[in-house]
Design a protein around this motif. Structure first.
Motif, PDB file in Angstrom:
ATOM      1  N   MET A  88      -4.127   3.941   6.177  1.00 18.87           N
ATOM      2  CA  MET A  88      -4.340   4.364   4.798  1.00 18.87           C
ATOM      3  C   MET A  88      -4.241   5.876   4.664  1.00 18.87           C
ATOM      4  SD  MET A  88      -7.210   1.784   3.319  1.00 18.87           S
ATOM      5  CE  MET A  88      -8.253   1.655   4.753  1.00 18.87           C
ATOM      6  N   ILE A  92       0.414   3.472  -3.439  1.00 15.29           N
ATOM      7  CA  ILE A  92      -0.758   4.347  -3.341  1.00 15.29           C
ATOM      8  C   ILE A  92      -0.573   5.668  -4.100  1.00 15.29           C
ATOM      9  CG2 ILE A  92      -0.108   5.325  -1.089  1.00 15.29           C
ATOM     10  CD1 ILE A  92      -3.684   4.664  -2.490  1.00 15.29           C
ATOM     11  N   VAL A 135      -8.358  -2.463  -1.031  1.00 14.48           N
ATOM     12  CA  VAL A 135      -7.400  -2.733   0.034  1.00 14.48           C
ATOM     13  C   VAL A 135      -7.894  -3.860   0.933  1.00 14.48           C
ATOM     14  CG1 VAL A 135      -6.232  -1.687   2.027  1.00 14.48           C
ATOM     15  CG2 VAL A 135      -6.763  -0.288   0.025  1.00 14.48           C
ATOM     16  N   TYR A 160       0.842  -1.195   0.000  1.00 20.62           N
ATOM     17  CA  TYR A 160       0.000   0.000   0.000  1.00 20.62           C
ATOM     18  C   TYR A 160       0.879   1.247   0.000  1.00 20.62           C
ATOM     19  CZ  TYR A 160      -3.409   3.509   1.282  1.00 20.62           C
ATOM     20  OH  TYR A 160      -4.192   4.638   1.291  1.00 20.62           O
TER      21      TYR A 160
END
Length: 177
Positions: A102, A83, A94, A79
């Motif tokens: 996040m 991202i 996700v 991630y």
């Protein structure tokens, strides 16, 4: 989303490359242009793994996906790594069982789904990857629905035919989630 440029990423052993093959095979069933480019660290199981998959109606210039319009991630390091590469207007799926932090991006659609937890609860341990493919399909409709099932039929090896029904079940769970 007719043209799909996606990156799938996570730890080796999570089925990242298999999930990419399912998406690519769906494009193959539809006779579309496609590329599937795997990448994994030397550790393989437990190391990093990712793959780039492009489905298009037009010729594909490069198998590298630098700015995906879709990202599927199954762990925090993946991630964090990918991202910021997602193109504005893109979709991010996700596995929130393993991605706990996040980044806020208001220019992409982010869906957090506890895929690993869901798969284990449903008796589908090891199929969180396919749950996430189902969610990606629900968000993007990157192929005709029946072609996803055909892709599962094509990609699951003959010696593991018992897994076909389980993969299709995981796919449906992701679509409905």
């Amino acid at each position: 989303m007719r043209e799909l440029q996606t990156v799938l990423a996570g730890f080796g052993g999570q089925g990242i490359l298999f999930a990419g093959k399912v998406i690519a095979s769906a494009g193959l069933v539809e006779d579309r242009e496609l590329s599937w480019l795997p990448s994994y660290g030397p550790e393989m199981r437990g190391g990093t793994a990712s793959c780039s998959v492009t489905l298009s109606d037009d010729p594909i210039g490069s198998p590298l996906v630098m700015n995906p319009n879709a990202l599927v991630v199954m762990n925090q390091p993946s991630y964090d790594k990918f991202i910021d590469t997602v193109a504005p207007g893109g979709v991010v799926v996700v596995d929130s069982t393993l991605v706990l932090s996040m980044k806020e991006r208001d220019d992409v659609t982010t869906v957090a789904l506890p895929a690993t937890e869901i798969a284990e609860k449903e008796g589908l341990k090891g199929l969180a990857n396919i749950v996430l493919v189902g969610k990606l399909w629900a968000l993007t409709q990157f192929c005709e629905r029946q072609n996803l099932d055909a892709a599962i039929d094509h990609v699951v090896p003959a010696k593991k035919q018992a897994m076909v029904a389980l993969n299709k079940q995981a796919l449906e769970i992701g679509i409905q989630a």
